[in-house]
Design an enzyme around this catalytic site. Structure first.
Site, PDB file in Angstrom:
ATOM      1  N   HIS A 112       1.027  -1.204   0.026  1.00  0.00           N
ATOM      2  CA  HIS A 112       0.077   0.029  -0.145  1.00  0.00           C
ATOM      3  C   HIS A 112       0.951   1.320  -0.079  1.00  0.00           C
ATOM      4  O   HIS A 112       2.037   1.207   0.837  1.00  0.00           O
ATOM      5  CB  HIS A 112      -0.804   0.034   1.253  1.00  0.00           C
ATOM      6  CG  HIS A 112      -0.050  -0.284   2.559  1.00  0.00           C
ATOM      7  ND1 HIS A 112       0.155  -1.516   2.824  1.00  0.00           N
ATOM      8  CD2 HIS A 112       0.166   0.633   3.452  1.00  0.00           C
ATOM      9  CE1 HIS A 112       0.690  -1.519   4.017  1.00  0.00           C
ATOM     10  NE2 HIS A 112       0.806  -0.244   4.436  1.00  0.00           N
ATOM     11  N   HIS A 136       1.161   5.113   1.226  1.00  0.00           N
ATOM     12  CA  HIS A 136       0.319   6.163   1.971  1.00  0.00           C
ATOM     13  C   HIS A 136       0.514   7.463   1.319  1.00  0.00           C
ATOM     14  O   HIS A 136       1.312   8.043   0.702  1.00  0.00           O
ATOM     15  CB  HIS A 136       1.265   6.415   3.364  1.00  0.00           C
ATOM     16  CG  HIS A 136       1.196   5.153   4.071  1.00  0.00           C
ATOM     17  ND1 HIS A 136       0.459   5.018   5.328  1.00  0.00           N
ATOM     18  CD2 HIS A 136       2.004   4.070   4.193  1.00  0.00           C
ATOM     19  CE1 HIS A 136       0.678   3.703   5.826  1.00  0.00           C
ATOM     20  NE2 HIS A 136       1.691   3.151   5.226  1.00  0.00           N
TER      21      HIS A 136
HETATM   22  P1  AMP Z   1       2.076   0.120   7.292  1.00  0.00           P
HETATM   23  O1  AMP Z   1       2.518   0.411   8.740  1.00  0.00           O
HETATM   24  O2  AMP Z   1       2.736   0.732   6.178  1.00  0.00           O
HETATM   25  O3  AMP Z   1       1.825  -1.262   7.003  1.00  0.00           O
HETATM   26  O4  AMP Z   1       0.631   0.799   7.185  1.00  0.00           O
HETATM   27  C1  AMP Z   1      -0.742   0.074   7.557  1.00  0.00           C
HETATM   28  C2  AMP Z   1      -1.665   1.233   7.555  1.00  0.00           C
HETATM   29  O5  AMP Z   1      -2.902   0.507   7.503  1.00  0.00           O
HETATM   30  C3  AMP Z   1      -1.698   1.726   9.073  1.00  0.00           C
HETATM   31  O6  AMP Z   1      -1.536   3.444   8.551  1.00  0.00           O
HETATM   32  C4  AMP Z   1      -3.186   1.684   9.458  1.00  0.00           C
HETATM   33  O7  AMP Z   1      -3.652   2.649  10.244  1.00  0.00           O
HETATM   34  C5  AMP Z   1      -3.844   1.148   8.300  1.00  0.00           C
HETATM   35  N1  AMP Z   1      -4.820   0.283   8.450  1.00  0.00           N
HETATM   36  C6  AMP Z   1      -4.824  -0.944   9.259  1.00  0.00           C
HETATM   37  N2  AMP Z   1      -6.016  -1.756   9.133  1.00  0.00           N
HETATM   38  C7  AMP Z   1      -6.769  -0.788   8.551  1.00  0.00           C
HETATM   39  C8  AMP Z   1      -8.204  -0.820   8.000  1.00  0.00           C
HETATM   40  N3  AMP Z   1      -8.900  -2.001   8.368  1.00  0.00           N
HETATM   41  N4  AMP Z   1      -8.995   0.083   7.294  1.00  0.00           N
HETATM   42  C9  AMP Z   1      -7.979   1.232   7.171  1.00  0.00           C
HETATM   43  N5  AMP Z   1      -6.747   1.284   7.280  1.00  0.00           N
HETATM   44  C10 AMP Z   1      -6.014   0.244   8.054  1.00  0.00           C
END
Ligand code: AMP
Ligand code: ZN
Length: 138
Positions: A101, A103
């Protein structure tokens, strides 16, 4: 390509509801559930790739083009002062969800996150710098 146990596969496939701000055949873009700032969003490919290493170059290219389009749109709508586009690969780099993903983080003056998102500056000697340089130059 889908991983049955992956939450972002379920979100990008629409099985788990999300606040989707953009969708096409290849990607779903959702608001982050625990945002760094107002408007923090995630570009999620609909196919499962754990990280950038697994992703085809063509998809990587599409992600970046979409990131530019959305950053431009979001900056206009949110009237933010700056924008971070970032992406984590591996636990050591802060990745917590192992489905690629990107950001999209709108930044505002005094949004409490500092003037950049978190790293320290190493003091490397000329020798150490050169050692890395020799390894990396192509
Ligand atoms: P990373 O630390 O780069 O893997 O980012 C994961 C991101 O996904 C974090 O910013 C979380 O807040 C976000 N996240 C996790 N679960 C969900 C969800 N169910 N819906 C939306 N965002 C999520
Ligand atoms: Zn997945």
């Amino acid at each position: 390509m889908r991983d049955e146990n992956c939450i972002f596969c379920k979100i990008s496939g629409g099985e788990i509801p999300s606040k989707t701000i953009y969708e096409d055949d290849e990607f779903r873009v959702i608001l982050d559930i625990s945002p760094a700032t107002k408007g923090h969003a995630l570009i999620i490919p609909k196919d499962h790739y754990a990280n950038i290493y697994e992703m085809p170059e063509e998809t990587v290219g599409h992600v970046m083009i979409l990131a530019k389009k959305l950053a431009t749109h979001m900056t206009k709508v949110l009237k933010c002062d700056g924008f971070n586009i970032m992406q984590n690969n591996g636990e050591a780099a802060g990745q917590t969800v192992f489905h690629f993903h990107m950001h999209l983080i709108p930044r505002y003056e005094q949004d409490g996150n500092g003037d950049k998102l978190c790293w320290n500056h190493l003091q490397l000697s000329e020798e150490e710098l050169n050692e890395i340089y020799e390894k990396l130059k192509q």
